[in-house]
Enzyme design. Structure first.
Site, PDB file in Angstrom:
ATOM      1  N   ALA A   1      57.438  29.993  -2.046  1.00 41.45           N
ATOM      2  CA  ALA A   1      57.465  28.888  -3.007  1.00 41.45           C
ATOM      3  C   ALA A   1      58.520  27.896  -2.533  1.00 41.45           C
ATOM      4  O   ALA A   1      59.451  28.267  -1.810  1.00 41.45           O
ATOM      5  CB  ALA A   1      57.805  29.430  -4.387  1.00 41.45           C
TER       6      ALA A   1
ATOM      7  N   GLY B   1      56.238  33.794  -1.881  1.00 43.28           N
ATOM      8  CA  GLY B   1      54.956  33.370  -2.454  1.00 43.28           C
ATOM      9  C   GLY B   1      53.861  33.267  -1.407  1.00 43.28           C
ATOM     10  O   GLY B   1      52.676  33.385  -1.739  1.00 43.28           O
TER      11      GLY B   1
ATOM     12  N   GLU C   1      52.546  36.653  -1.115  1.00 45.83           N
ATOM     13  CA  GLU C   1      51.825  36.939  -2.360  1.00 45.83           C
ATOM     14  C   GLU C   1      50.473  36.228  -2.395  1.00 45.83           C
ATOM     15  O   GLU C   1      49.479  36.777  -2.873  1.00 45.83           O
ATOM     16  CB  GLU C   1      52.693  36.539  -3.559  1.00 45.83           C
TER      17      GLU C   1
ATOM     18  N   GLU D   1      62.835  37.138  -1.527  1.00 47.32           N
ATOM     19  CA  GLU D   1      63.397  36.532  -2.740  1.00 47.32           C
ATOM     20  C   GLU D   1      64.785  37.085  -3.075  1.00 47.32           C
ATOM     21  O   GLU D   1      65.631  36.381  -3.625  1.00 47.32           O
ATOM     22  CB  GLU D   1      62.456  36.756  -3.928  1.00 47.32           C
TER      23      GLU D   1
HETATM   24  C1  HXC Z   1      61.263  24.849   0.850  1.00 42.04           C
HETATM   25  C2  HXC Z   1      61.302  25.401   3.068  1.00 42.04           C
HETATM   26  C3  HXC Z   1      60.938  26.721   2.766  1.00 42.04           C
HETATM   27  C4  HXC Z   1      60.735  27.071   1.398  1.00 42.04           C
HETATM   28  C5  HXC Z   1      61.163  26.558   4.894  1.00 42.04           C
HETATM   29  N1  HXC Z   1      61.427  25.337   4.391  1.00 42.04           N
HETATM   30  N2  HXC Z   1      60.869  27.416   3.930  1.00 42.04           N
HETATM   31  N3  HXC Z   1      61.465  24.474   2.118  1.00 42.04           N
HETATM   32  N4  HXC Z   1      60.924  26.099   0.486  1.00 42.04           N
HETATM   33  N5  HXC Z   1      60.350  28.293   1.006  1.00 42.04           N
HETATM   34  C6  HXC Z   1      61.788  24.125   5.122  1.00 42.04           C
HETATM   35  C7  HXC Z   1      63.226  24.189   5.641  1.00 42.04           C
HETATM   36  O1  HXC Z   1      64.134  23.828   4.629  1.00 42.04           O
HETATM   37  C8  HXC Z   1      63.171  23.161   6.747  1.00 42.04           C
HETATM   38  O2  HXC Z   1      63.233  21.861   6.181  1.00 42.04           O
HETATM   39  C9  HXC Z   1      61.780  23.338   7.323  1.00 42.04           C
HETATM   40  O3  HXC Z   1      61.015  23.990   6.283  1.00 42.04           O
HETATM   41  C10 HXC Z   1      61.775  24.241   8.545  1.00 42.04           C
HETATM   42  O4  HXC Z   1      62.427  25.438   8.216  1.00 42.04           O
HETATM   43  P1  HXC Z   1      63.626  26.060   9.091  1.00 42.04           P
HETATM   44  O5  HXC Z   1      64.386  26.954   8.200  1.00 42.04           O
HETATM   45  O6  HXC Z   1      64.393  24.954   9.774  1.00 42.04           O
HETATM   46  O7  HXC Z   1      62.787  26.853  10.193  1.00 42.04           O
HETATM   47  P2  HXC Z   1      63.245  28.168  10.966  1.00 42.04           P
HETATM   48  O8  HXC Z   1      64.679  28.073  11.390  1.00 42.04           O
HETATM   49  O9  HXC Z   1      62.204  28.376  12.008  1.00 42.04           O
HETATM   50  O10 HXC Z   1      63.157  29.339   9.888  1.00 42.04           O
HETATM   51  C11 HXC Z   1      61.912  29.723   9.334  1.00 42.04           C
HETATM   52  C12 HXC Z   1      62.124  30.634   8.083  1.00 42.04           C
HETATM   53  C13 HXC Z   1      63.073  29.913   7.112  1.00 42.04           C
HETATM   54  C14 HXC Z   1      62.700  31.956   8.527  1.00 42.04           C
HETATM   55  C15 HXC Z   1      60.747  30.869   7.462  1.00 42.04           C
HETATM   56  O11 HXC Z   1      62.587  28.570   6.879  1.00 42.04           O
HETATM   57  C16 HXC Z   1      63.203  30.590   5.788  1.00 42.04           C
HETATM   58  O12 HXC Z   1      63.877  31.593   5.639  1.00 42.04           O
HETATM   59  N6  HXC Z   1      62.589  30.016   4.747  1.00 42.04           N
HETATM   60  C17 HXC Z   1      62.678  30.497   3.379  1.00 42.04           C
HETATM   61  C18 HXC Z   1      61.864  31.765   3.218  1.00 42.04           C
HETATM   62  C19 HXC Z   1      62.015  32.304   1.816  1.00 42.04           C
HETATM   63  O13 HXC Z   1      63.089  32.657   1.351  1.00 42.04           O
HETATM   64  N7  HXC Z   1      60.898  32.372   1.084  1.00 42.04           N
HETATM   65  C20 HXC Z   1      60.838  32.844  -0.287  1.00 42.04           C
HETATM   66  C21 HXC Z   1      60.954  31.687  -1.236  1.00 42.04           C
HETATM   67  S1  HXC Z   1      61.075  32.218  -2.883  1.00 42.04           S
HETATM   68  P3  HXC Z   1      64.270  20.767   6.752  1.00 42.04           P
HETATM   69  O14 HXC Z   1      64.067  19.610   5.818  1.00 42.04           O
HETATM   70  O15 HXC Z   1      65.612  21.378   6.704  1.00 42.04           O
HETATM   71  O16 HXC Z   1      63.774  20.513   8.143  1.00 42.04           O
HETATM   72  C22 HXC Z   1      59.495  32.541  -3.355  1.00 42.04           C
HETATM   73  C23 HXC Z   1      59.333  32.983  -4.750  1.00 42.04           C
HETATM   74  C24 HXC Z   1      57.891  33.267  -5.042  1.00 42.04           C
HETATM   75  O17 HXC Z   1      58.588  32.420  -2.594  1.00 42.04           O
HETATM   76  C25 HXC Z   1      57.642  33.218  -6.494  1.00 42.04           C
HETATM   77  C26 HXC Z   1      56.165  33.112  -6.814  1.00 42.04           C
HETATM   78  C27 HXC Z   1      55.421  32.026  -6.164  1.00 42.04           C
END
Ligand code: HXC
Length: 257
Positions: free
Chosen positions: A65, A108, A111, A131
């Site tokens: 998400a 998400g 999911e 998460e």
């Molecule tokens: C918003 C996101 C994002 C996310 C990545 N980006 N994941 N933005 N929400 N979930 C954005 C980054 O901020 C970045 O934007 C760009 O995408 C590229 O990501 P990087 O981090 O620079 O890439 P990389 O170094 O290759 O790392 C990839 C990654 C990392 C390991 C996937 O992005 C990451 O850990 N993302 C978050 C994963 C996460 O925690 N997901 C769970 C979310 S909570 P900029 O502008 O900086 O270039 C969730 C709750 C679900 O899903 C609830 C029900 C739906």
């Protein structure tokens, strides 16, 4: 229909939806999920479409998400606004949906893939429920569908440590149906969907419905449910055609009737 966050196309009897927010690694927001649901429902209602494939980019199916969009929510806003409330309606689509996953399927994103009927993964795929690293927990079925798919030990490991598992581990543990080289992912998923789309739709939809009921029912009730559906298919022209074609050593011509 013009969409902002997804691309939609058809390949024969297959509907293909590509998540398309590349700058955010296809992070899921309200707009993307509304568009995805609308596209999936349109395919569901289209008699020419027999199966749906959902995919992302080479780098990410979806990285979760959208964290930047939800970070400032407070409890009342999340609760009263029913945050993500409609997102799991993707799971109510009746025609089979295949998730074709390359790269990250996190939070998400994992999911969403699990809401599909099965997952075909590229060898580059990485699955996880990170998460916990953000001070929260999965909210769209991660603790439930993942546990049913991979068992308690691995679900606990993934949900509590936030670690990712690669495609091989995901296949070994039952989350993923097949792993293929990344270059063959879309072709493989479309081929599987085309195969499904070539069968009789009533039997395909009943098969999906019956497998899904196994999550909800006791074994005895589930088998009773399956038996009712099985018997009902003898009322279709396609059952007569399918069995006649077998006996006559020819290809069945299904009419979805
Ligand atoms: C918003 C996101 C994002 C996310 C990545 N980006 N994941 N933005 N929400 N979930 C954005 C980054 O901020 C970045 O934007 C760009 O995408 C590229 O990501 P990087 O981090 O620079 O890439 P990389 O170094 O290759 O790392 C990839 C990654 C990392 C390991 C996937 O992005 C990451 O850990 N993302 C978050 C994963 C996460 O925690 N997901 C769970 C979310 S909570 P900029 O502008 O900086 O270039 C969730 C709750 C679900 O899903 C609830 C029900 C739906």
């Amino acid at each position: 229909m013009a969409y902002e966050c997804i691309k939609v196309e058809t390949r024969g009897g297959v509907g293909l939806v590509t998540l398309d927010r590349p700058k955010a690694l296809n992070a899921l927001n309200a707009k993307l999920m509304a568009e995805l649901l609308e596209a999936a429902r349109a395919f569901d209602a289209d008699a020419k479409i027999g199966a749906i494939v959902i995919t992302g980019s080479e780098k990410a199916f979806a990285a979760g998400a959208d964290i930047k969009e939800m970070q400032s929510l407070d409890f009342v806003e999340a609760y009263m606004g029913d945050f993500i409330g409609g997102w799991d309606k993707v799971g109510t689509v009746r025609k089979p949906m295949i998730a074709a996953v390359a790269g990250y399927a996190l939070g998400g994103g994992c999911e969403l893939a699990m809401m599909c009927d099965f997952i075909i993964a590229a060898d580059t795929a990485k699955f996880g429920q990170p998460e916990i690293t953000l001070g929260t927990i999965p909210g769209m079925g991660g603790t439930q569908r993942l546990t049913r798919a991979v068992g308690k030990a691995k679900a606990m490991d993934l949900c509590l440590t936030g670690r990712m598992m690669d495609a091989d581990e995901a296949e070994r543990s039952g989350l993923v149906a097949r792993v293929v080289p990344a270059t063959e992912l879309i072709e493989t998923a479309i081929k599987a969907a085309e195969k499904i789309a070539g069968f009789s739709q009533p039997s395909v939809i009943m098969a999906k419905e019956s497998v899904n009921r196994s999550y909800e029912l006791t074994l005895a009730e589930g088998i009773r449910f399956e038996r009712r559906l099985f018997h009902s298919l003898f009322a279709t022209e396609d059952q007569k055609e399918g069995m006649a074609a077998f006996a006559e050593k020819r290809q069945a011509q299904f009419k979805n009737r």
